[in-house]
Design an enzyme around this catalytic site. Structure first.
Site, PDB file in Angstrom:
ATOM      1  N   ARG A  35       0.591  -1.412  -0.067  1.00 41.45           N
ATOM      2  CA  ARG A  35       0.321  -0.047   0.314  1.00 41.45           C
ATOM      3  C   ARG A  35       0.633   1.534   0.239  1.00 41.45           C
ATOM      4  O   ARG A  35       0.661   2.048  -0.714  1.00 41.45           O
ATOM      5  CB  ARG A  35      -1.095  -0.156   1.210  1.00 41.45           C
ATOM      6  CG  ARG A  35      -2.287  -1.057   0.945  1.00 41.45           C
ATOM      7  CD  ARG A  35      -3.230  -0.608   2.172  1.00 41.45           C
ATOM      8  NE  ARG A  35      -4.152   0.209   1.517  1.00 41.45           N
ATOM      9  CZ  ARG A  35      -3.858   1.501   2.239  1.00 41.45           C
ATOM     10  NH1 ARG A  35      -3.319   1.179   3.468  1.00 41.45           N
ATOM     11  NH2 ARG A  35      -4.677   2.114   2.434  1.00 41.45           N
TER      12      ARG A  35
ATOM     13  N   TYR B 275       0.045   3.357  -3.525  1.00 40.99           N
ATOM     14  CA  TYR B 275      -0.831   4.106  -3.148  1.00 40.99           C
ATOM     15  C   TYR B 275      -0.187   5.585  -2.599  1.00 40.99           C
ATOM     16  O   TYR B 275      -0.855   7.031  -1.680  1.00 40.99           O
ATOM     17  CB  TYR B 275      -2.384   4.317  -2.591  1.00 40.99           C
ATOM     18  CG  TYR B 275      -2.980   2.756  -2.880  1.00 40.99           C
ATOM     19  CD1 TYR B 275      -3.340   2.874  -3.850  1.00 40.99           C
ATOM     20  CD2 TYR B 275      -2.660   1.823  -2.352  1.00 40.99           C
ATOM     21  CE1 TYR B 275      -4.376   1.781  -4.374  1.00 40.99           C
ATOM     22  CE2 TYR B 275      -3.633   0.545  -2.512  1.00 40.99           C
ATOM     23  CZ  TYR B 275      -4.429   0.250  -3.702  1.00 40.99           C
ATOM     24  OH  TYR B 275      -4.856  -0.508  -3.912  1.00 40.99           O
TER      25      TYR B 275
ATOM     26  N   CYS C 241      14.305  -4.947  -4.463  1.00 42.61           N
ATOM     27  CA  CYS C 241      15.171  -4.170  -6.163  1.00 42.61           C
ATOM     28  C   CYS C 241      14.572  -3.018  -6.188  1.00 42.61           C
ATOM     29  O   CYS C 241      14.117  -3.383  -7.325  1.00 42.61           O
ATOM     30  CB  CYS C 241      16.599  -4.889  -6.888  1.00 42.61           C
ATOM     31  SG  CYS C 241      17.156  -6.033  -6.076  1.00 42.61           S
ATOM     32  N   GLU C 242      13.963  -2.051  -6.021  1.00 42.08           N
ATOM     33  CA  GLU C 242      13.260  -0.956  -6.305  1.00 42.08           C
ATOM     34  C   GLU C 242      13.191   0.389  -5.346  1.00 42.08           C
ATOM     35  O   GLU C 242      13.135  -0.011  -3.814  1.00 42.08           O
ATOM     36  CB  GLU C 242      12.057  -1.209  -6.888  1.00 42.08           C
ATOM     37  CG  GLU C 242      11.688  -2.175  -7.345  1.00 42.08           C
ATOM     38  CD  GLU C 242      10.104  -2.264  -8.278  1.00 42.08           C
ATOM     39  OE1 GLU C 242      10.183  -0.857  -7.811  1.00 42.08           O
ATOM     40  OE2 GLU C 242      10.091  -2.788  -9.342  1.00 42.08           O
TER      41      GLU C 242
END
Ligand code: LLP
Length: 418
Positions: free
Chosen positions: A315, A319, A345-346
């Site tokens: 979430r 968002y 990995c982000e």
């Protein structure tokens, strides 16, 4: 009831049990931890709110599809609102009464509709093709199907665009101007019986007058449809009530506030009120319990790296949602501002940004609150992270209600049939 900080020792508790003690009993990390008391209390608040009117409270299974939680709600008498054939199968196993179940969605598939028709579930009509598919399912199964028209009331719920569903620009529901066309088509189908209207405005709604605005619009549609000779029974106002994610003591409308704004409308028209709460039934009943892997700084920002991630709870990443984060134990360490991030990995992999926390150390427990709705049900296998185990606190005892997913499950899915 549910999660709170012990007034005397400063530890985090769930229903008289220290979360830190539970963490040491549980072999997995991260894991979802639920309070049964809280879930039952939330459901009871809706039951009390609905006293004095004909009603059908349907739990929105998409919020949390744990079978044990679904069973508890079914046993307490809740109906269900479903959006897929698999949710319908699961709801059947959980013991929900099909006659108190609504099937919703803008892309229901033929097999899903046939299953719903077979079981006698109420089905919402979302579009021209959906009506044709529902009629086909009725003919194929030879069953009479009770249908509701999902009408788009074009009311702004004033929430995040991704969870706003009742605006004219939304992909859900039928156009107001097109209702008569649907009535004519339904008349031609002897197996379809139009029993109600439905609207769902969106999720995380914090102002109940929005529900009233929509209910008044729906009320005009009910009158119009009745004049056309249909015997409508249900007014379904959907789900959508928000909760206090901030933990700042924000006073939000309760189920009673919600029901009281539409009570007179429902009574005047002699309708049964259907509601479809998801988040407000289960969100507050749960925390995601994680372990700190380490603490680091890049010079300008400090990070607490934990084992939970956007794969476990998406979430915040999806968002920009705020969910409250705290350590499971009291701490005298210096308070600093941290981003709480996972190992994915982000850079979008975070659970919380700019949170003031006492500096934790590796191995400490850290929870993300209000994780009972749209957290486990939206968890993924990204980076081959396994969906976590779930535990329920029930009568002062810890009960495992779902196993952690295993890599074998993934291997099996990859190789089966090759
Ligand atoms: N009825 C219908 C037709 C719905 O589409 C929904 C939610 C509900 C009921 C339940 O709404 P609730 O009471 O839970 O607000 N993943 C998002 C929320 C998506 C809601 C989708 N529809 C989130 O995590 O915030």
């Amino acid at each position: 009831l549910g999660f709170y900080t012990g007034a005397e020792d400063g530890y985090l508790y769930v229903d008289q049990m220290r979360v830190e003690d539970i963490r040491h009993q549980v072999p997995e990390s991260p894991f979802y931890l639920y309070s049964k008391n809280r879930i039952m209390h939330n459901y009871a608040s809706y039951q009390q709110a609905l006293a004095g009117i004909d009603s059908l409270p349907c739990y929105a299974v998409k919020a949390n599809n744990n079978l044990i939680i679904m069973k508890e709600l079914a046993a307490a008498g809740a109906g269900a609102v479903l959006v897929s054939g698999n949710e319908l199968k699961m709801a059947t196993v959980a013991g929900f009464d099909p006659k108190r179940t609504v099937f919703n969605g803008n892309g229901k598939l033929p097999w899903e509709l046939e299953l719903a028709a077979e079981k006698g579930v109420l089905i919402n009509i979302d579009s021209e093709f959906d009506l044709a598919n529902i009629a086909a399912a009725a003919r194929k199964t030879g069953k009479k199907v009770s249908v509701l028209l999902r009408i788009n009331p074009d009311v702004d719920p004033q929430v995040h665009a991704y969870v706003s569903t009742g605006l004219a620009s939304s992909k859900f529901g039928i156009r107001n101007s097109h209702i008569k066309w649907f009535l004519d088509e339904i008349r031609k189908e002897p197996l379809l019986e139009l029993v109600g209207v439905h609207s769902h405005l969106g999720s995380t709604i914090t102002k109940v007058n929005i529900f009233r605005d929509a209910a008044l619009i729906m009320c005009d549609f009910v009158k119009m449809i009745r004049e056309e000779g249909f015997n409508l029974k249900y007014l379904n106002i959907g789900g959508g009530l928000g909760i206090d994610y901030s933990h700042q003591g924000q006073v939000l409308p309760t189920p009673t506030d919600l029901i009281d704004t539409v009570r007179d409308i429902v009574k005047e028209l002699g309708l049964t009120l259907v509601i479809e709460p998801g988040r407000s039934m289960v969100a507050t009943s749960c925390a995601l319990v994680n372990t700190v892997t380490g603490v680091k700084t890049n010079g300008s920002k400090n990070f607490v790296v934990i084992d939970g991630s956007m794969a476990t709870l998406i979430r915040p990443s999806l968002y920009g949602a705020y969910q409250h984060i705290e350590l499971t134990t009291p701490s005298k360490e210096a308070v600093q501002v941290f981003d709480v991030v996972g190992p994915i990995c982000e850079s979008g992999d975070y659970l919380g940004k700019d949170r003031e926390l006492p500096t934790p150390k590796a191995g400490d427990g850290i929870v993300v609150h209000d994780a009972g709705a749209y957290c486990m049900s939206m968890a993924s296998n990204y980076n081959l992270k396994m969906r976590p185990a779930e535990y329920l606190v029930e009568n002062g005892k810890l009960r495992k209600i779902r196993h952690e997913e295993r890599l074998e499950d993934q291997l099996k899915a990859s190789f089966e049939g090759l």
